[in-house]
Design a protein around this motif. Sequence first.
Motif, PDB file in Angstrom:
ATOM      1  N   ALA A  14      41.239  45.190  37.996  1.00  0.00           N
ATOM      2  CA  ALA A  14      40.812  45.623  36.660  1.00  0.00           C
ATOM      3  C   ALA A  14      41.743  46.698  36.097  1.00  0.00           C
ATOM      4  O   ALA A  14      41.850  46.861  34.883  1.00  0.00           O
ATOM      5  N   TYR A  17      44.936  44.499  34.943  1.00  0.00           N
ATOM      6  CA  TYR A  17      44.580  43.499  33.924  1.00  0.00           C
ATOM      7  C   TYR A  17      44.907  43.927  32.490  1.00  0.00           C
ATOM      8  O   TYR A  17      45.535  43.161  31.750  1.00  0.00           O
ATOM      9  N   LYS A  31      44.546  37.585  24.723  1.00  0.00           N
ATOM     10  CA  LYS A  31      43.786  37.843  25.948  1.00  0.00           C
ATOM     11  C   LYS A  31      43.297  36.507  26.525  1.00  0.00           C
ATOM     12  O   LYS A  31      43.291  36.310  27.733  1.00  0.00           O
ATOM     13  N   GLU A  32      42.899  35.593  25.645  1.00  0.00           N
ATOM     14  CA  GLU A  32      42.407  34.281  26.078  1.00  0.00           C
ATOM     15  C   GLU A  32      43.483  33.537  26.853  1.00  0.00           C
ATOM     16  O   GLU A  32      43.195  32.883  27.857  1.00  0.00           O
ATOM     17  N   ASP A  35      43.772  35.137  30.261  1.00  0.00           N
ATOM     18  CA  ASP A  35      42.653  34.683  31.099  1.00  0.00           C
ATOM     19  C   ASP A  35      42.866  33.246  31.576  1.00  0.00           C
ATOM     20  O   ASP A  35      42.595  32.928  32.734  1.00  0.00           O
ATOM     21  N   ARG A  39      42.942  32.114  35.395  1.00  0.00           N
ATOM     22  CA  ARG A  39      42.015  31.076  35.889  1.00  0.00           C
ATOM     23  C   ARG A  39      42.787  29.906  36.484  1.00  0.00           C
ATOM     24  O   ARG A  39      42.407  29.369  37.527  1.00  0.00           O
ATOM     25  N   GLN A  46      35.629  31.778  34.016  1.00  0.00           N
ATOM     26  CA  GLN A  46      35.605  33.015  33.222  1.00  0.00           C
ATOM     27  C   GLN A  46      34.538  33.986  33.736  1.00  0.00           C
ATOM     28  O   GLN A  46      34.777  35.192  33.796  1.00  0.00           O
ATOM     29  N   THR A  47      33.387  33.470  34.151  1.00  0.00           N
ATOM     30  CA  THR A  47      32.302  34.328  34.643  1.00  0.00           C
ATOM     31  C   THR A  47      32.694  35.038  35.934  1.00  0.00           C
ATOM     32  O   THR A  47      32.503  36.243  36.069  1.00  0.00           O
ATOM     33  N   GLN A  50      35.365  37.642  35.259  1.00  0.00           N
ATOM     34  CA  GLN A  50      34.763  38.846  34.676  1.00  0.00           C
ATOM     35  C   GLN A  50      34.035  39.665  35.746  1.00  0.00           C
ATOM     36  O   GLN A  50      34.112  40.883  35.756  1.00  0.00           O
ATOM     37  N   ARG A  51      33.382  38.990  36.681  1.00  0.00           N
ATOM     38  CA  ARG A  51      32.688  39.680  37.772  1.00  0.00           C
ATOM     39  C   ARG A  51      33.684  40.474  38.622  1.00  0.00           C
ATOM     40  O   ARG A  51      33.427  41.617  38.987  1.00  0.00           O
ATOM     41  N   LEU A  53      36.512  41.679  37.642  1.00  0.00           N
ATOM     42  CA  LEU A  53      36.937  42.825  36.831  1.00  0.00           C
ATOM     43  C   LEU A  53      35.861  43.905  36.814  1.00  0.00           C
ATOM     44  O   LEU A  53      36.157  45.085  37.025  1.00  0.00           O
ATOM     45  N   ASP A  54      34.611  43.494  36.602  1.00  0.00           N
ATOM     46  CA  ASP A  54      33.490  44.448  36.564  1.00  0.00           C
ATOM     47  C   ASP A  54      33.322  45.179  37.896  1.00  0.00           C
ATOM     48  O   ASP A  54      32.992  46.364  37.928  1.00  0.00           O
TER      49      ASP A  54
END
Length: 118
Positions: A14, A17, A31-32, A35, A39, A46-47, A50-51, A53-54
């Motif tokens: 993160a 990124y 950004k897309e 990503d 991927r 994507q989910t 994101q996890r 990164l979070d």
Amino acid sequence: MKSNIERVYKMSFAGVYPHYIQKAEKKGRTKEEVDEIIRWLTGYDQTSLQRQLDNKTNIENFFAEAPQIHPNASKITGVICGYRVEDIEDKLMQQVRYLDKLIDELAKGKAMEKILRQ
């Protein structure tokens, strides 16, 4: 040298990124698209991306937990940071450099189908 590599592996994905996004956006890319490249290379959706990164997953675990490194990743060749990506022996460092190289190609205006080795 080894300690530098270890330091890279322990960095949060993160944390790196936003630099990928910034590099792309500075050259009119999105950004897309960043990503999509991540991927494609890692197999995350994507989910799950994101996890990661979070959760501030470190780079080592980000690649270790990747659902599948794309079979065409071996077609990524060229020089990044002074190293030929196809000659990097450390598998993890090679994967990190693959991603760097793909983002570089995006920033240089390459078409997505070329970047994604289609």
